[in-house]
Design an enzyme around this catalytic site. Structure first.
Site, mmCIF file in Angstrom:
data_model
loop_
_atom_site.group_PDB
_atom_site.id
_atom_site.type_symbol
_atom_site.label_atom_id
_atom_site.label_comp_id
_atom_site.label_asym_id
_atom_site.label_seq_id
_atom_site.Cartn_x
_atom_site.Cartn_y
_atom_site.Cartn_z
ATOM 1 C CG ASP A 88 7.187 -8.155 0.180
ATOM 2 O OD1 ASP A 88 5.876 -7.314 0.005
ATOM 3 O OD2 ASP A 88 7.564 -7.583 0.822
ATOM 4 C CD1 TRP A 112 4.555 -1.651 -1.643
ATOM 5 C CD2 TRP A 112 2.744 -1.391 -0.359
ATOM 6 N NE1 TRP A 112 5.401 -2.685 -0.981
ATOM 7 C CE2 TRP A 112 3.899 -3.072 -0.029
ATOM 8 C CE3 TRP A 112 1.757 -1.744 0.491
ATOM 9 C CZ2 TRP A 112 4.043 -3.427 1.576
ATOM 10 C CZ3 TRP A 112 1.889 -2.459 1.256
ATOM 11 C CH2 TRP A 112 2.484 -3.110 1.452
ATOM 12 C CD GLU A 154 9.899 -2.016 -0.202
ATOM 13 O OE1 GLU A 154 9.701 -1.297 0.724
ATOM 14 O OE2 GLU A 154 9.258 -2.244 -1.131
ATOM 15 C CD1 TRP A 158 2.262 -4.581 4.889
ATOM 16 C CD2 TRP A 158 2.270 -3.156 7.207
ATOM 17 N NE1 TRP A 158 3.011 -4.512 5.236
ATOM 18 C CE2 TRP A 158 3.761 -4.176 6.842
ATOM 19 C CE3 TRP A 158 2.085 -2.472 7.715
ATOM 20 C CZ2 TRP A 158 4.170 -3.457 7.833
ATOM 21 C CZ3 TRP A 158 3.199 -2.278 8.692
ATOM 22 C CH2 TRP A 158 4.466 -2.508 9.287
ATOM 23 C CD1 TRP A 184 -0.934 -7.517 4.341
ATOM 24 C CD2 TRP A 184 -1.861 -5.995 3.728
ATOM 25 N NE1 TRP A 184 0.045 -6.838 3.961
ATOM 26 C CE2 TRP A 184 -1.025 -6.234 3.464
ATOM 27 C CE3 TRP A 184 -3.495 -5.202 2.787
ATOM 28 C CZ2 TRP A 184 -0.168 -5.070 2.663
ATOM 29 C CZ3 TRP A 184 -2.812 -4.418 1.794
ATOM 30 C CH2 TRP A 184 -1.659 -4.175 2.489
HETATM 31 C C1 FRU Z 1 7.238 -5.045 0.277
HETATM 32 C C2 FRU Z 1 8.084 -4.226 1.326
HETATM 33 C C3 FRU Z 1 9.694 -5.323 2.020
HETATM 34 C C4 FRU Z 1 9.111 -5.613 3.449
HETATM 35 C C5 FRU Z 1 7.678 -5.724 3.460
HETATM 36 C C6 FRU Z 1 7.406 -5.870 4.579
HETATM 37 O O1 FRU Z 1 6.085 -4.893 -0.131
HETATM 38 O O2 FRU Z 1 8.137 -3.218 2.073
HETATM 39 O O3 FRU Z 1 10.436 -4.111 1.635
HETATM 40 O O4 FRU Z 1 10.505 -6.559 4.229
HETATM 41 O O5 FRU Z 1 7.248 -5.378 2.489
HETATM 42 O O6 FRU Z 1 5.822 -6.132 4.737
#
Ligand code: FRU
Length: 510
Positions: A48, A312, A230, A72, A45
Site C-alpha cells: 500500500d 493480493w 481496509e 510480504w 517488496w
Molecule cells: C492492505 C493491508 C492493510 C494493512 C497493510 C499491511 O493491503 O492489508 O490493511 O495495513 O496491507 O501491509
C-alpha cells in the site's frame, strides 16, 4: 542469467545500508518487467501507498515496505519524494518496526496549527498516523493487536520520531482495526480519523491527534462485503460549487474482477456521520490491479489518488526478481453526473505531459480487420500513451504483442456495453491460477462516441474510458517486451483521431 546474478549482487550490497538514501544505479531500472513510468522501489517488496502528503513543493509517498525480501514481511514505511508526481526519488526508510509491532498502513497530515504540540521553535510538524500491528498478539490469537499510533517530523518529512505516548487509539477488541486516514474538519476545528474496522468504517475525532473520540460507524450493511474493509479515505470533491463527500473503502477480497479493489460511496458528512446518496456499489477502478488507493493530503483544490498496482491474489508471486510491486499512475479525481447518477471520474495527472516526447496524430483511420500502428508510426516504443477519439463505437480491440506471439487485448464488447482486458495469453501467467483471465468493466454511458486513453508501461496498462468514468488497471509479464500495437475489428470500424506518444522513462537522467 549472469547479468541477473550480478544485478542481484549489486542490489544486495546496496540494500545492506538501508538507512542511507538508496543510490540509484541505472541498471536497476532496466531489469525485465521493470516499470518505466511508475514508481517501484529499487529493491524488495512494497504494498500500500501510505502517508501521502504534499508539503513545500514535495509530494511525499510512503509505502508498506519489507527491506529484507521480495515477499510480504515485517512492515516498515519506505519513502519516496517527487516534485511533479512523475519522477520519484527513493529516500531512507521513514519508520521501522518496534516493540509495539510492525508499521502498517496510515496517513500523514500537515499540523499547521500545531494542535499536537509536536511543533518546536515555530517548525510546523508533519504527523503520521499509522497502525501498529503486533505480530505476537496476532500469534496468540488475541483480538487487540492492531492499535493506532503517531510519529512526527520537524524537518518537512525527511526524518520521523515516534510519539512516546503510542498508541493513541487503543483497540476495543476488533481484530481488523487499522489503516487510519486523518483529515482536518475545519468548521469544527477537529481532526477526523476514518478507520477500517473489519466490516465497516468507524469515524473518530480529536482536537490534537492524541485523544480520540468515537463519532459513528458506517457501512455494515452497505457496499461490497466479500472480504475485509481496509485502507479507507474521506474527503470532499467539488460538484458545481457544492461539496460531495467521498468515502473510499478498499476491500480484500471481493473486487469486481476478484481479489482486492477500491469501492467508493458518495454522500454527506457533518463531522459526525457519513450519509450515502444511494446504495449502489461503485468501483474506482474495475481492473484487478489497483488496490489500497487513497489520496494525497494538503493538495488544496486538487484530489490526487494513487493505488498499489497489484492484487493480493498474486502480489507475492508476480515474476519479478529483485523488487516486487509497483504503484499506479497518480490520478486526479472529479465528480461527474451521468443521467441520475453521480460518479467519480479519474484521469492521469496533467503532469504526465512532462514525459511525453512526441505526439503523432492520425485522423480518420479505417480499421479493415486489423490496423498495425507501425503503418503510420515509424517506431512504436513502450512506454507510450494512446488516445482514441471514436465517433461510432463498435466491437474492437487494441492488441499489444511481441514477436513470440504473446498478446494482451484491450477492447470493447458492444453486446454487453463493457470494456475488457484479456491477458490470458499475455506471457508469464502460470505463477498463480487466477492471473490468466479476461476482465470486464461496465460502460456508464450509451453514447456512440467515446474517448479512450491507454497508458502503457513495460508490464501494465491503465485504461481510462469516457473521460475517466471507466478505469481498468492491469498487469502483464510477457517473456519478451511487447513491441507491436494493432487495432482489430471484425466490423467496419473507424477511429476519428488516434494520437500516439512515446513516454520517457522516469528513471532516465537527461
Ligand atoms: C492492505 C493491508 C492493510 C494493512 C497493510 C499491511 O493491503 O492489508 O490493511 O495495513 O496491507 O501491509
Amino acid at each position: 542469467m549472469k547479468k541477473r546474478l550480478f544485478l542481484y549482487f549489486i542490489i544486495s550490497i546496496l540494500s545492506a545500508f538501508p538507512s542511507k538514501a538508496q543510490p540509484i544505479s541505472p541498471e536497476i531500472y532496466q531489469e525485465q518487467h521493470r516499470p518505466q513510468i511508475h514508481f517501484s522501489p529499487a529493491a524488495h517488496w512494497i504494498n500500500d501507498p501510505n502517508g501521502m502528503v504534499y508539503y513545500k513543493g514535495i509530494y511525499h509517498l510512503f509505502f508498506q515496505y519489507y527491506p529484507n525480501g521480495t515477499t510480504w514481511g515485517p512492515m516498515h514505511w519506505g519513502h519516496a519524494e517527487s516534485k511533479d508526481l512523475i519522477h520519484w526519488k527513493e529516500m531512507p526508510i521513514a519508520l521501522y518496526p518496534d516493540s509495539l509491532g510492525y508499521i502498517f498502513s496510515g496517513s500523514a497530515i500537515v499540523d499547521s496549527n500545531n494542535t499536537s504540540g509536536f511543533g518546536k521553535n515555530g517548525k510546523t510538524p508533519l504527523v503520521a498516523i499509522f497502525t501498529h500491528h503486533d505480530p505476537k498478539g496476532e500469534e496468540k490469537n488475541k483480538d487487540d493487536f492492531q492499535n493506532q499510533s503517531l510519529a512526527f517530523s520537524l524537518d518537512d518529512g525527511e526524518t520521523w520520531t515516534k510519539y512516546a505516548g503510542n498508541p493513541v487509539l487503543k483497540n476495543p477488541g476488533i481484530k481488523d482495526f487499522r489503516d487510519p486516514k486523518v483529515m482536518w474538519y475545519a468548521s469544527e476545528k477537529k481532526w477526523i480519523m476514518t478507520l477500517a474496522t473489519k466490516d465497516r468504517i468507524t469515524f473518530y475525532s480529536s482536537p490534537n491527534l492524541k485523544n480520540w473520540k468515537k463519532e459513528s460507524e458506517f457501512g455494515k450493511d452497505l457496499g461490497a462485503h466479500h472480504g475485509v474493509w481496509e485502507c479507507p479515505d474521506l474527503f470532499s470533491l467539488d460538484d458545481h460549487g457544492k461539496k460531495v463527500w467521498v468515502l473510499l473503502v478498499n476491500l480484500n477480497p471481493g473486487g469486481p474482477n476478484k481479489g482486492s479493489a477500491t469501492q467508493y460511496f458518495l454522500g454527506t458528512f457533518n463531522g459526525n456521520k457519513f450519509i450515502p446518496l444511494d446504495e449502489k456499489t461503485k468501483w474506482l477502478d474495475y481492473g484487478p490491479d489497483e488496490y489500497a488507493g487513497i489520496t494525497w493530503s494538503n493538495t488544496a483544490n486538487r484530489k490526487i489518488f494513487l493505488g498499489w498496482m497489484s492484487n493480493w491474489m498474486y502480489a507475492n508471486q508476480v515474476p519479478t526478481i529483485n523488487w516486487r510491486n509497483t504503484m499506479t499512475l497518480p490520478r486526479e479525481l472529479k465528480i461527474k453526473h451521468v443521467g441520475n447518477d453521480i460518479l467519480i471520474a479519474s484521469e492521469p495527472v496533467k503532469e504526465l505531459a512532462k514525459i511525453v516526447s512526441n505526439i503523432i496524430s492520425n485522423k480518420n483511420i479505417s480499421v479493415d480487420k486489423s490496423f498495425d500502428l507501425a503503418q503510420n508510426i515509424k517506431e512504436i516504443k513502450f512506454p507510450c500513451r494512446l488516445d482514441l477519439d471514436i465517433d461510432m463505437l463498435k466491437n474492437f480491440s487494441i492488441v499489444l504483442s511481441n514477436d513470440i506471439g504473446e498478446v494482451t487485448k484491450i477492447g470493447y464488447d458492444k453486446s454487453i456495453n463493457q470494456f475488457y482486458i484479456d491477458r490470458t495469453k499475455s506471457g508469464k501467467t502460470d505463477f498463480q491460477n487466477e492471473f490468466a483471465a479476461k476482465h470486464f468493466a461496465p460502460r456508464f454511458i450509451n453514447n456512440p462516441s467515446t474517448k479512450i486513453s491507454l497508458l502503457i508501461d513495460v508490464s501494465s496498462v491503465e485504461l481510462f474510458a469516457d473521460d475517466g468514468l471507466t478505469v481498468m488497471t492491469e498487469l502483464f509479464f510477457p517473456n519478451k517486451d511487447y513491441n507491436h500495437i494493432k487495432i482489430q475489428s471484425a466490423e467496419n470500424f473507424s477511429i476519428k483521431k488516434l494520437a500516439y506518444s512515446s513516454l520517457k522513462s522516469i528513471w532516465q537522467k537527461d
